[in-house]
Motif scaffolding. Structure first.
Motif, PDB file in Angstrom:
ATOM      1  N   THR A 161      36.645  45.645  48.118  1.00  0.00           N
ATOM      2  CA  THR A 161      36.311  46.383  46.897  1.00  0.00           C
ATOM      3  C   THR A 161      34.995  45.899  46.301  1.00  0.00           C
ATOM      4  N   MET A 162      34.926  44.618  45.934  1.00  0.00           N
ATOM      5  CA  MET A 162      33.683  44.060  45.397  1.00  0.00           C
ATOM      6  C   MET A 162      32.657  43.919  46.513  1.00  0.00           C
ATOM      7  N   ASP A 163      31.399  43.838  46.119  1.00  0.00           N
ATOM      8  CA  ASP A 163      30.300  43.726  47.080  1.00  0.00           C
ATOM      9  C   ASP A 163      29.814  42.277  47.126  1.00  0.00           C
ATOM     10  N   ASN A 164      30.630  41.391  47.691  1.00  0.00           N
ATOM     11  CA  ASN A 164      30.319  39.975  47.849  1.00  0.00           C
ATOM     12  C   ASN A 164      30.248  39.256  46.496  1.00  0.00           C
ATOM     13  N   PRO A 165      31.220  38.379  46.227  1.00  0.00           N
ATOM     14  CA  PRO A 165      31.273  37.674  44.946  1.00  0.00           C
ATOM     15  C   PRO A 165      30.133  36.678  44.795  1.00  0.00           C
ATOM     16  N   THR A 166      29.674  36.533  43.557  1.00  0.00           N
ATOM     17  CA  THR A 166      28.636  35.543  43.241  1.00  0.00           C
ATOM     18  C   THR A 166      29.104  34.536  42.198  1.00  0.00           C
ATOM     19  N   THR A 167      30.114  34.899  41.398  1.00  0.00           N
ATOM     20  CA  THR A 167      30.599  33.999  40.356  1.00  0.00           C
ATOM     21  C   THR A 167      32.004  34.428  39.951  1.00  0.00           C
ATOM     22  N   ILE A 168      32.830  33.449  39.556  1.00  0.00           N
ATOM     23  CA  ILE A 168      34.206  33.741  39.154  1.00  0.00           C
ATOM     24  C   ILE A 168      34.561  32.927  37.915  1.00  0.00           C
ATOM     25  N   THR A 169      35.459  33.480  37.102  1.00  0.00           N
ATOM     26  CA  THR A 169      35.980  32.756  35.950  1.00  0.00           C
ATOM     27  C   THR A 169      37.315  33.375  35.558  1.00  0.00           C
ATOM     28  N   PHE A 170      38.188  32.555  34.967  1.00  0.00           N
ATOM     29  CA  PHE A 170      39.477  33.046  34.504  1.00  0.00           C
ATOM     30  C   PHE A 170      39.418  33.355  33.020  1.00  0.00           C
ATOM     31  N   ALA A 171      40.031  34.475  32.645  1.00  0.00           N
ATOM     32  CA  ALA A 171      40.168  34.843  31.243  1.00  0.00           C
ATOM     33  C   ALA A 171      41.340  34.077  30.638  1.00  0.00           C
ATOM     34  N   PRO A 172      41.436  34.041  29.320  1.00  0.00           N
ATOM     35  CA  PRO A 172      42.573  33.358  28.683  1.00  0.00           C
ATOM     36  C   PRO A 172      43.934  33.882  29.124  1.00  0.00           C
ATOM     37  N   ASP A 173      44.008  35.156  29.540  1.00  0.00           N
ATOM     38  CA  ASP A 173      45.300  35.711  29.961  1.00  0.00           C
ATOM     39  C   ASP A 173      45.597  35.469  31.436  1.00  0.00           C
ATOM     40  N   GLY A 174      44.736  34.720  32.139  1.00  0.00           N
ATOM     41  CA  GLY A 174      44.965  34.389  33.540  1.00  0.00           C
ATOM     42  C   GLY A 174      44.381  35.360  34.529  1.00  0.00           C
ATOM     43  N   THR A 175      43.729  36.414  34.073  1.00  0.00           N
ATOM     44  CA  THR A 175      43.064  37.357  34.980  1.00  0.00           C
ATOM     45  C   THR A 175      41.775  36.741  35.514  1.00  0.00           C
ATOM     46  N   LEU A 176      41.538  36.905  36.813  1.00  0.00           N
ATOM     47  CA  LEU A 176      40.312  36.401  37.426  1.00  0.00           C
ATOM     48  C   LEU A 176      39.225  37.463  37.326  1.00  0.00           C
ATOM     49  N   TYR A 177      38.093  37.086  36.727  1.00  0.00           N
ATOM     50  CA  TYR A 177      36.943  37.985  36.626  1.00  0.00           C
ATOM     51  C   TYR A 177      35.905  37.560  37.662  1.00  0.00           C
ATOM     52  N   ILE A 178      35.416  38.551  38.392  1.00  0.00           N
ATOM     53  CA  ILE A 178      34.534  38.307  39.535  1.00  0.00           C
ATOM     54  C   ILE A 178      33.243  39.084  39.347  1.00  0.00           C
ATOM     55  N   GLY A 179      32.112  38.393  39.400  1.00  0.00           N
ATOM     56  CA  GLY A 179      30.819  39.057  39.443  1.00  0.00           C
ATOM     57  C   GLY A 179      30.371  39.196  40.880  1.00  0.00           C
ATOM     58  N   ASP A 180      29.733  40.309  41.239  1.00  0.00           N
ATOM     59  CA  ASP A 180      29.297  40.470  42.622  1.00  0.00           C
ATOM     60  C   ASP A 180      27.797  40.757  42.700  1.00  0.00           C
ATOM     61  N   ILE A 181      27.288  40.797  43.923  1.00  0.00           N
ATOM     62  CA  ILE A 181      25.856  40.884  44.155  1.00  0.00           C
ATOM     63  C   ILE A 181      25.300  42.244  43.744  1.00  0.00           C
ATOM     64  N   SER A 182      26.147  43.253  43.631  1.00  0.00           N
ATOM     65  CA  SER A 182      25.681  44.568  43.191  1.00  0.00           C
ATOM     66  C   SER A 182      25.478  44.632  41.687  1.00  0.00           C
ATOM     67  N   GLY A 183      25.932  43.598  40.966  1.00  0.00           N
ATOM     68  CA  GLY A 183      25.803  43.586  39.516  1.00  0.00           C
ATOM     69  C   GLY A 183      27.008  44.116  38.793  1.00  0.00           C
ATOM     70  N   ALA A 184      28.170  44.144  39.442  1.00  0.00           N
ATOM     71  CA  ALA A 184      29.410  44.616  38.825  1.00  0.00           C
ATOM     72  C   ALA A 184      30.328  43.439  38.520  1.00  0.00           C
ATOM     73  N   ILE A 185      31.181  43.612  37.508  1.00  0.00           N
ATOM     74  CA  ILE A 185      32.211  42.643  37.168  1.00  0.00           C
ATOM     75  C   ILE A 185      33.564  43.291  37.400  1.00  0.00           C
ATOM     76  N   TRP A 186      34.446  42.562  38.116  1.00  0.00           N
ATOM     77  CA  TRP A 186      35.766  43.070  38.471  1.00  0.00           C
ATOM     78  C   TRP A 186      36.838  42.178  37.851  1.00  0.00           C
TER      79      TRP A 186
END
Length: 472
Positions: A161-186
Motif C-alpha cells: 500500500t505505502m510507497d516505501n516507508p521513511t519514518t514511523i511513530t506511534f500515536a497515543p492510541d497505539g496506531t502506527l503512523y507511517i511516512g513514505d517516500i511519495s510524501g504520504a502519511i498512513w
C-alpha cells in the motif's frame, strides 16, 4: 569491472550511433528519416544511461552503480576508440546503401532502428541486475531471511500500500503512523492486537522528502524538505484536516539528499531534529546546517543545540533525558580516505568535528569524539532507546540504530560514568533487512523496523523459550 566495461561500451555505442545519425541527416530520400530517428534514439538512450547511473532511487542509490563521472572522463580520453566505432558503423551504413538493393537496405535500416532500443533496454536491465548486491534482490519481506539475536523473532507487521516507508511513530492510541517516500502519511491499526495490522488508511499527503514524524498531544509533527508542520484530525474522520506551519526555510537538498531530518520531543518540551550539511566535507556556511536544532512546538525560538554533524538522520532521548544521534560522514577524504560513521552523545554547545575530524578526533582538535563508530558508509538512519519491558534487562534503555547501507540494526549499550560521560558497546542485533530506515519501540514493548525497499514494517518480539543464552 564487468559493469564498468559494459557502461563504457554503451556510452560508446550511443555516441557513435548519434554521429552516424547526424551524417545520415545530410542524405536525401529515406536515409534522412533514418538519421533523424537514429539521433533521437541515441539521445534518449544516452540520457537514460546517465539518469540510471546518477539519480538516486528514492533516497537510496542509483539503479546502475558506477562512478559515472570518472567513466565519462575515461570516455573523453577514449575519443579515438569512439571515432573508430563510429567509422565502422558509418562504413556499415554505406555497405547497406550500396551492396544491398535499396528495398533490402531500407528493411535492414528499419530493423536496426527497432532493435537498438530493445537491445539497449536489455543491456541496461542487465547492468541494473549486476549493480544490485545479493541482499537487495529479494523484495518480498516475507521471503527475506532476517537474522536476530538469540530469542528474538521477526514478523511483518504491515506491508504494501505505502510507497516505501521513511519514518514511523506511534500515536497515543497505539496506531502506527507511517511516512513514505511519495510524501504520504498512513495510519496502520492492529485492532485485535495479534501483531499484524488489519487496516492501513491514508491520513495525509502532499509532502516532499518526508523523513520525520512525532506526536505531541493531538498533533502529529511532520518533517519534510525544508520545513516542519503540525497536523490534526479535528473531526475524527481518520484524515488530517488541519495543518499548521511550525518552521520553514531550513536548508534542504542543497547536497542531495541532505535535509532536515527525524524528530524527537525532549523532556523540556522542545522539538529536536538534525539538519544535514550543504557540502560534502567542506566548511559549512549555512547557520542551520550540519547541526542539531531545537524549537518550541509553536515554532518560536529556533536554536542551534550542537554543531559539526554531517547528516544526523534521527535523534532520540534516553530515559535520563540525554540526547543521542547517529551521523553520516562525507563520502571520502584526502587520497580517497573513508571516514567512519558515528553514534554520538549530543551535548548542548559542543562541536562534533564535521568537516575537520571524524570518529576519534585528536586530543587537541577542539571537537567532541564519537561515542561509537560504525564502518564507513554504514549510513546510520533511525534510532530509538528501548523503553519497553518485554526484552531482557540488558536491552533496557539501550539504543537501537538502523544501518541503511548494511541492512542491519545495531544495538548500542550505553552507561554513564560518575563524571557524566558515557561508555558504549556496539553489536549487531539484526541483519537481512533491505534498507532499514527507522526503528522504534512500540507501546507493546516490541521493536518496530521500517524497511525501505520492501515497503514493510517488521515487528520484533522476544521469546525466552528460544533464547539459547538464557537456557544454558
Amino acid at each position: 569491472m564487468v559493469l564498468t566495461a559494459a557502461t563504457l561500451v554503451a556510452l560508446t555505442l550511443y555516441v557513435s550511433l548519434g554521429v552516424v545519425g547526424v551524417q545520415l541527416l545530410r542524405k536525401r530520400n529515406g536515409w534522412r528519416l533514418v538519421g533523424g530517428i537514429l539521433v533521437v534514439e541515441a539521445v534518449l538512450l544516452l540520457a537514460a544511461q546517465i539518469a540510471l547511473s546518477t539519480v538516486p532511487f528514492g533516497i537510496g542509490e542509483p539503479l546502475i552503480r558506477v562512478p559515472l563521472r570518472a567513466l565519462l572522463t575515461q570516455a573523453l580520453l577514449s575519443l579515438a576508440a569512439i571515432g573508430g566505432a563510429a567509422a565502422a558503423v558509418y562504413v556499415g551504413r554505406h555497405w547497406l546503401g550500396q551492396a544491398l538493393p535499396r528495398a533490402r537496405g531500407r528493411r535492414a535500416a528499419a530493423g536496426l532502428l527497432l532493435a537498438l532500443p530493445v537491445v539497449s533496454a536489455l543491456g541496461m536491465y542487465g547492468m541494473m541486475r549486476i549493480s544490485l548486491p545479493p541482499r537487495e534482490r529479494e523484495r518480498d519481506p516475507l521471503k527475506r531471511q532476517i537474522t536476530l539475536n538469540s530469542g528474538f523473532e521477526s514478523t511483518v507487521f504491515v506491508q504494501g500500500t505505502m510507497d516505501n516507508p521513511t519514518t514511523i511513530t506511534f500515536a497515543p492510541d497505539g496506531t502506527l503512523y507511517i511516512g513514505d517516500i511519495s510524501g504520504a502519511i498512513w495510519a496502520a491499526a492492529d485492532g485485535d492486537q495479534n501483531g499484524q495490522a488489519e487496516s492501513m488508511k491514508g491520513w495525509a499527503d502532499g509532502f516532499r522528502l518526508l523523513v520525520g514524524l512525532a506526536w505531541r498531544d493531538d498533533e502529529l509533527y511532520a518533517a519534510s524538505s525544508g520545513k516542519i508542520e503540525a497536523l490534526r484530525d479535528s473531526n475524527g474522520d481518520g484524515q488530517a484536516d488541519q495543518r499548521r506551519l511550525v518552521v520553514d526555510g531550513l536548508p534542504s537538498m542543497v547536497l542531495m539528499p541532505h535535509s532536515n531530518n527525524g524528530l524527537a520531543f525532549g523532556p523540556d518540551g522542545r522539538l529536536y531534529f538534525g539538519v544535514g550539511s550543504t557540502t560534502d566535507g567542506q566548511v559549512e556556511r549555512e547557520e542551520h546546517a550540519a547541526a542539531i536544532l531545537s524549537i518550541n512546538p509553536d515554532g518560536s525560538d529556533l536554536q542551534v543545540f550542537a554543531r559539526g554533524l554531517g547528516n544526523s538522520f534521527d535523534v532520540a532521548f534516553s530515559a535520563s533525558g540525554d540526547l543521542f544521534a547517529g551521523d553520516n560522514s562525507p563520502s571520502g577524504g584526502v587520497a580517497g580516505e573513508d571516514y567512519p560513521d558515528e553514534f554520538n552523545h549530543i551535548v548542548e554547545g559542543e562541536h562534533y568535528g564535521f568537516p575537520y575530524f571524524f570518529g576519534d578526533p585528536p586530543d587537541n582538535g577542539g571537537t567532541r569524539g564519537a561515542l561509537a563508530n560504525f564502518p564507513p558508509h554504514s549510513a546510520p538512519t533511525g534510532v530509538t532507546f528501548y523503553n519497553g519491558a518485554t526484552f531482557p534487562v540488558n536491552y533496557r534503555d539501550s539504543a537501537f540504530i538502523a544501518l541503511w547501507a548494511r541492512g542491519e540494526v545495531a544495538h548500542v549499550e550505553v552507561a554513564e560514568t560518575s563524571g557524566g560521560e558515557f561508555l558504549s558497546r556496539t553489536s549487531t542485533f539484526g541483519s537481512g533487512f533491505l534498507y532499514p530506515i527507522d526503528v522504534l519501540t512500540g507501546p507493546d514493548g516490541n521493536l518496530y523496523v521500517a524497511d525501505f525497499g520492501t515497503s514493510a514494517v517488521y515487528r520484533i518480539t522476544y521469546n525466552a523459550n528460544k533464547d539459547l543464552g538464557q537456557r544454558n
